[in-house]
Design an enzyme around this catalytic site. Structure first.
Site, PDB file in Angstrom:
ATOM      1  N   LYS A  81       0.862  -1.183   0.000  1.00 51.48           N
ATOM      2  CA  LYS A  81       0.000   0.000   0.000  1.00 51.48           C
ATOM      3  C   LYS A  81       0.891   1.223   0.000  1.00 51.48           C
ATOM      4  CE  LYS A  81      -4.443   1.169   0.431  1.00 51.48           C
ATOM      5  NZ  LYS A  81      -5.665   0.485   0.020  1.00 51.48           N
ATOM      6  N   GLY A 182     -19.898   7.672   5.207  1.00 49.22           N
ATOM      7  CA  GLY A 182     -19.204   7.999   3.963  1.00 49.22           C
ATOM      8  C   GLY A 182     -20.214   8.078   2.843  1.00 49.22           C
ATOM      9  N   GLY A 184     -18.867   8.402  -0.511  1.00 51.48           N
ATOM     10  CA  GLY A 184     -17.963   8.376  -1.664  1.00 51.48           C
ATOM     11  C   GLY A 184     -18.282   7.237  -2.606  1.00 51.48           C
ATOM     12  N   ALA A 187     -19.458   3.791  -0.794  1.00 55.51           N
ATOM     13  CA  ALA A 187     -20.733   4.062  -0.120  1.00 55.51           C
ATOM     14  C   ALA A 187     -21.846   4.295  -1.135  1.00 55.51           C
ATOM     15  CB  ALA A 187     -20.586   5.288   0.779  1.00 55.51           C
TER      16      ALA A 187
END
Ligand code: NAD
Length: 349
Positions: A81, A182, A184, A187
């Site tokens: 990541k 959320g 975004g 979501a």
């Protein structure tokens, strides 16, 4: 000075890179947790952190989560990541993205980058001009690729249904109240799918206008970001940032099910026990939210079409059921069961 190996979130990570590009101002952390099953794959987050240490912790925690997620999804990929430390105004320039692409390229394929919070497909196109170790690029009609968000949403939606079936004995979301943190990409997709089934949606975002827009679209209500975790509902679906399930927030939950797409929802491992001891059914985050990486992996390896990706995502509910079954028989909480399974898969069991 604290030893880097003693960092609280350090968990046997293979390599952690600190990127500093003086010319463009790029500051990034790229953490590769495990390459046991393949190249460390996971998205890059573009975020403003109050302190640099928070960014390091995020990269360490998220890359470990990716090792677990990729292993549990049966992908030939390890875990990695990246986080790009933005300024408070989130200034993002093509030069900065180019420097990030060059930094990824220098790692020679031990890390494959993709989209995460604060990044979009256009940003990845910029990155891809400087490295081939990137996935989540625009795809031709019918081909696999592009924004992983809708695939993540689909997997989360299936996982929410599985949790509801198990905990509430209901085959449909119709008439159920789903509280979504959320508004975004993940979501939004979840809200649309659940609303189509007849669920009642409450949504909160620190960007209130965004929450209101989504609520209006799905005929739901926008609630204050400070209230969503204590709302009385059938399901809480955390789809914003991580570490939101803490001793305090778990004590105040008023839902029988927590199942959502955000990474690293539990602030500490003990929170897995805390949520379990309140008899709240928890869907381990990296299992339920694997839809996006399943799509990313298929694009990267060129080994499947949309139907293949859909079928792989549809394995998520069965995987959750296996975890919940083992949790019920062993007495270990679902998060601990998933961690143990994942650790075995990456050769650390
Ligand atoms: P996004 O950037 O599209 O949306 C995140 C939203 O969360 C933003 O609107 C932001 O304002 C909001 N937010 C941040 N803090 C909040 C808070 N305290 N309360 C309420 N809202 C808050 O990101 P996304 O792609 O939808 O990802 C959401 C989560 O899902 C992240 O944790 C991400 O790591 C995880 N995830 C995403 C994918 C994917 O495919 N996009 C895959 C797996 C996991």
């Amino acid at each position: 000075m604290q030893s880097p190996w003693g960092y609280p979130d350090f968990d046997g990570h293979e390599v952690v890179h600190f990127v500093n590009d003086i010319k463009t101002g790029l500051k990034a952390v790229i953490a590769v947790h495990s390459t046991h099953l393949g190249p460390g794959a996971g998205g890059v987050r573009f975020w403003h952190y109050a302190q640099d240490g928070d960014a390091i912790a995020d990269a360490l925690r998220l890359s470990r989560g990716m090792s677990f997620k990729n292993a549990m999804a049966g992908l030939p990929m390890g875990g990695g990541k990246a986080v790009i430390l933005s300024d408070p105004r989130r200034t993002k320039t093509p030069d900065m993205l180019a420097a990030y692409g060059r930094a990824v390229d220098r790692l020679g394929g031990s890390y494959i980058t993709a989209e995460d919070v604060g990044m979009n497909v256009g940003d990845l196109v910029e990155v891809s001009k400087h490295t081939k170790f990137v996935s989540g690029l625009p795809a031709a009609e019918g081909a696999v690729g592009g924004d992983p968000g809708p695939h993540t949403s689909y997997g989360v939606y299936l996982g929410v249904r599985a949790a509801v079936r198990r905990k509430l004995g209901k085959d449909s979301l119709s008439g159920l109240h789903i509280a979504i943190q959320g508004a975004g990409s993940v979501a939004g997709g979840l809200a649309r799918l659940a609303a189509k089934d007849g669920a009642r949606i409450s949504v909160a975002d620190i960007d209130q206008a965004r929450a209101q827009k989504l609520a209006d679209e799905v005929g739901g209500s926008a609630v204050d970001a400070a209230e969503i975790l204590t709302l009385e509902a059938d399901v809480l679906s955390p789809c914003a940032l991580g570490a939101i399930l803490t001793e305090q927030s778990i004590a105040a939950l008023r839902v029988p099910v927590v199942a959502g797409g955000a990474n690293n929802q539990l602030a500490t491992r003990e929170d897995g026990d805390r949520i379990d001891s309140r008899s709240i059914l928890y869907a381990p985050d990296y299992v339920i939210n694997a839809g996006g990486i399943i799509n990313v992996a298929s694009e990267y390896f060129g080994n499947g079409d949309e139907a293949f990706v859909k079928a792989k995502i549809e394995e998520i509910p069965g995987r959750l059921d296996t975890i919940w079954d083992e949790s019920a028989s062993s007495g270990l909480n679902p998060a601990a069961v998933a961690d143990a399974m994942a650790n075995r898969l990456i050769g650390r069991g």
